[in-house]
Design an enzyme around this catalytic site. Structure first.
Site, PDB file in Angstrom:
ATOM      1  N   HIS A   1      -3.801  -2.056  -2.439  1.00 49.46           N
ATOM      2  CA  HIS A   1      -2.993  -1.362  -1.748  1.00 49.46           C
ATOM      3  C   HIS A   1      -4.043  -1.458  -0.481  1.00 49.46           C
ATOM      4  O   HIS A   1      -5.502  -0.271  -0.915  1.00 49.46           O
ATOM      5  CB  HIS A   1      -3.005  -0.096  -1.872  1.00 49.46           C
ATOM      6  CG  HIS A   1      -2.125   1.149  -1.009  1.00 49.46           C
ATOM      7  ND1 HIS A   1      -1.042   1.233  -0.553  1.00 49.46           N
ATOM      8  CD2 HIS A   1      -2.520   1.181   0.421  1.00 49.46           C
ATOM      9  CE1 HIS A   1      -1.372   1.488   0.544  1.00 49.46           C
ATOM     10  NE2 HIS A   1      -1.808   1.926   1.119  1.00 49.46           N
ATOM     11  N   CYS A   2      -4.665  -1.821   0.761  1.00 49.15           N
ATOM     12  CA  CYS A   2      -4.672  -2.359   1.489  1.00 49.15           C
ATOM     13  C   CYS A   2      -4.368  -0.981   2.803  1.00 49.15           C
ATOM     14  O   CYS A   2      -2.992  -1.007   3.736  1.00 49.15           O
ATOM     15  CB  CYS A   2      -4.955  -3.504   3.039  1.00 49.15           C
ATOM     16  SG  CYS A   2      -6.605  -3.760   3.830  1.00 49.15           S
ATOM     17  N   PRO A   3      -5.328   0.409   2.587  1.00 47.66           N
ATOM     18  CA  PRO A   3      -5.111   1.409   4.139  1.00 47.66           C
ATOM     19  C   PRO A   3      -5.418   0.478   5.122  1.00 47.66           C
ATOM     20  O   PRO A   3      -4.431   1.555   6.464  1.00 47.66           O
ATOM     21  CB  PRO A   3      -6.190   2.118   2.737  1.00 47.66           C
ATOM     22  CG  PRO A   3      -7.513   1.663   2.556  1.00 47.66           C
ATOM     23  CD  PRO A   3      -6.757   0.617   1.987  1.00 47.66           C
TER      24      PRO A   3
END
Ligand SMILES: [Zn+2]
Ligand SMILES: [Zn+2]
Lengths: 358, 139
Positions: free
Chosen positions: A162-164
């Site tokens: 999950h890439c913020p």
């Protein structure tokens, strides 16, 4: 007007443009990325490009523009597309999975009879045993390489991470955009760093100035150089890491968990790799572009309506068949009914069905 | 068994789920083992033919050949703006699969009281077969 599927979507996501754009709930960091990227580039175009196009080449700002355009296109693709979310199981499929995914289990029975259904399933993938875990939220046995993202509360196919920074998960459907974004942003970063330093150095040589006075003449270049300098190490590292992952067909998730490392003395081979770096790369970058499985813009009741229509149609068909067989009195095996060709290979199964008393 | 119980059982359609076959990787493929629940409804050969054909169509959709590579490279070079202009090969093939299942339903499965639910509606996890109970004999 009835609601669309995106309006009743169960995951923790954010939708824009009538369900065309899907992102994670938390997108503040995505705006930080955008501001940093656009900020540095605007400074570069405003304060460096005029000087550089006169003194070096008119292509300098053009190339910068092309690089920025591609970076933005890839970034938006990564951020706005469905990363490969597996829709949650509903209705009978959920019940079926919840009771161990076995066709022999009677779903009409009450749940009291199923105290310990299996929560993992072993499957063979190219000769390696892979454990499929049951996801209690999505009510599915997660396919190989899928994982549940706790931020978005969805199971993602070929989950990477999950890439913020992009405000989305990275998975099966947007990994290639993510990878290309990382590569172009690395090139852009090095490009801006190089030319902002060049600007300062050229200024200092030109008027026999010291570096310090040149820097005070063009403070924007100093800011760009500083930001680009700190950014370049992380993006370069990331580009290298993801190139290695893409070449060996691994995901960040698998690499962190050490899925294909030596465990308890036995080596678990990665069953997904083609054992050919080039093959893995082309498969990831130029393989089929999968369509989203979410049907976000579809009416939320469409599936139910269609099923009701099918039910009516089948009831009508079966009623007609029954009337036919009743009026004929004697039904023979070889007789095709309603013009449907009888499959002679398995006659027994072609008989019109009668309710079987249990 | 009481008569009203029989009718109640008869109204609820039975579901059979054909699961994914991962033996050759994560590409979409379904198990061809014949579910015994279909006995007396759909012939073994008919069922295997249908699943084999669906598998074949999925294989074609995910095939790593020249058309897929060209499409991938071209769309990459346009920054994926090409996707706004063309329909991808995969999406076209999905429509073919949808059409094939519709035809199978109309020609073979519906007259036998079975409905195949498109795997696209189930996240490609399974092929759901809805087996409608045979109507009760009119009195
Ligand atoms: Zn899940
Ligand atoms: Zn996520």
């Amino acid at each position: 007007m009835s609601k669309k599927r995106w309006q009743v979507f169960p995951g923790k996501n954010r939708f824009f443009c009538g369900g065309r754009i899907i992102m994670a709930k938390q997108i503040n960091v995505f705006f930080v990325t955008l501001i940093l990227l656009l900020g540095v580039c605007v400074l570069f175009f405003v304060f460096d490009c005029e000087y550089l196009s006169q003194k070096v080449h008119w292509l300098v700002p053009v190339i910068a523009g092309v690089l920025l355009a591609f970076t933005l296109l890839f970034l938006f693709r990564t951020s706005f597309s469905d990363p490969g979310i597996l829709p949650r199981a509903t209705g009978d499929e959920a019940l079926f999975n919840d009771r161990g995914a076995d066709n022999n289990v009677d779903l009409t029975q009450s749940s009291a009879n199923f105290r310990n259904p299996p929560r993992t399933k072993d499957v063979q993938v190219n000769g390696e045993t892979v454990k499929l875990k049951y996801c209690f939220t999505c009510k599915i046995f997660r396919p190989p390489r899928a994982s549940h993202c706790s931020m978005c509360d969805n199971c993602i196919e070929r989950f990477d991470h999950h890439c913020p920074w992009v405000g989305n998960c990275v998975g099966k459907r947007n990994y290639r955009y993510f990878y290309l974004m990382i590569v172009t942003i690395t090139i852009l970063c090095i490009y801006v760093l190089a030319f902002s330093i060049a600007h300062i150095v050229m200024l200092s040589r030109e008027k026999e100035n010291t570096l310090i006075t040149a820097m005070s003449e063009t403070p924007a270049s100093v800011i760009e150089a500083l930001i680009a300098f700190f950014a370049v190490w992380s993006v370069l590292g990331l580009a290298g890491f993801h190139s290695y992952l893409a070449g060996t067909n691994q995901t960040t998730n698998e690499e962190i968990k050490g899925s294909w490392a030596q465990r308890h003395g036995e080596v678990v081979r990665n069953p997904y790799t083609t054992n050919n770096c080039c093959g893995n790369f082309t498969k990831i970058l130029c393989g089929p572009s999968y369509t989203s499985l979410l049907r976000l813009r579809e009416d939320k009741n469409k599936e139910k309506r269609d099923m009701e229509e099918v039910k009516k149609k089948i009831e009508k068909l079966m009623f007609e068949q029954q009337n036919n067989s009743n009026s004929q009195g004697h039904w023979t095996n070889s007789q095709p009914h309603n013009g449907i060709p009888v499959d002679h290979t398995d006659l027994q199964t072609q008989l019109p069905r009668t309710p079987t008393p249990s | 068994m009481a008569a009203n119980e029989t009718t109640e059982v008869a109204t609820a359609p039975k579901k059979v789920f054909v699961q994914r076959d991962y033996t050759h990787g994560t590409e979409c493929k379904y198990e061809t083992t014949y579910p015994t629940q279909l006995e007396g409804v759909i012939a073994r050969e008919t069922f295997t033919d249908t699943v084999n054909k669906i598998n074949e169509l999925f294989e074609r959709a995910e095939e790593l050949g020249c058309p897929t590579y060209t499409e991938g490279c071209l769309s990459c070079m346009t920054g994926y703006l090409l996707y706004f202009c063309i329909e991808t090969k995969y999406s076209k093939e999905m429509k073919q699969i949808s059409l094939f299942i519709q035809r199978q339903n109309d020609e073979i499965y519906h007259p036998r009281g079975v409905h195949i639910v498109e795997p696209m509606l189930r996240g490609l996890r399974c092929i759901e077969l809805v087996v409608y109970p045979a109507p009760n004999k009119p009195i």
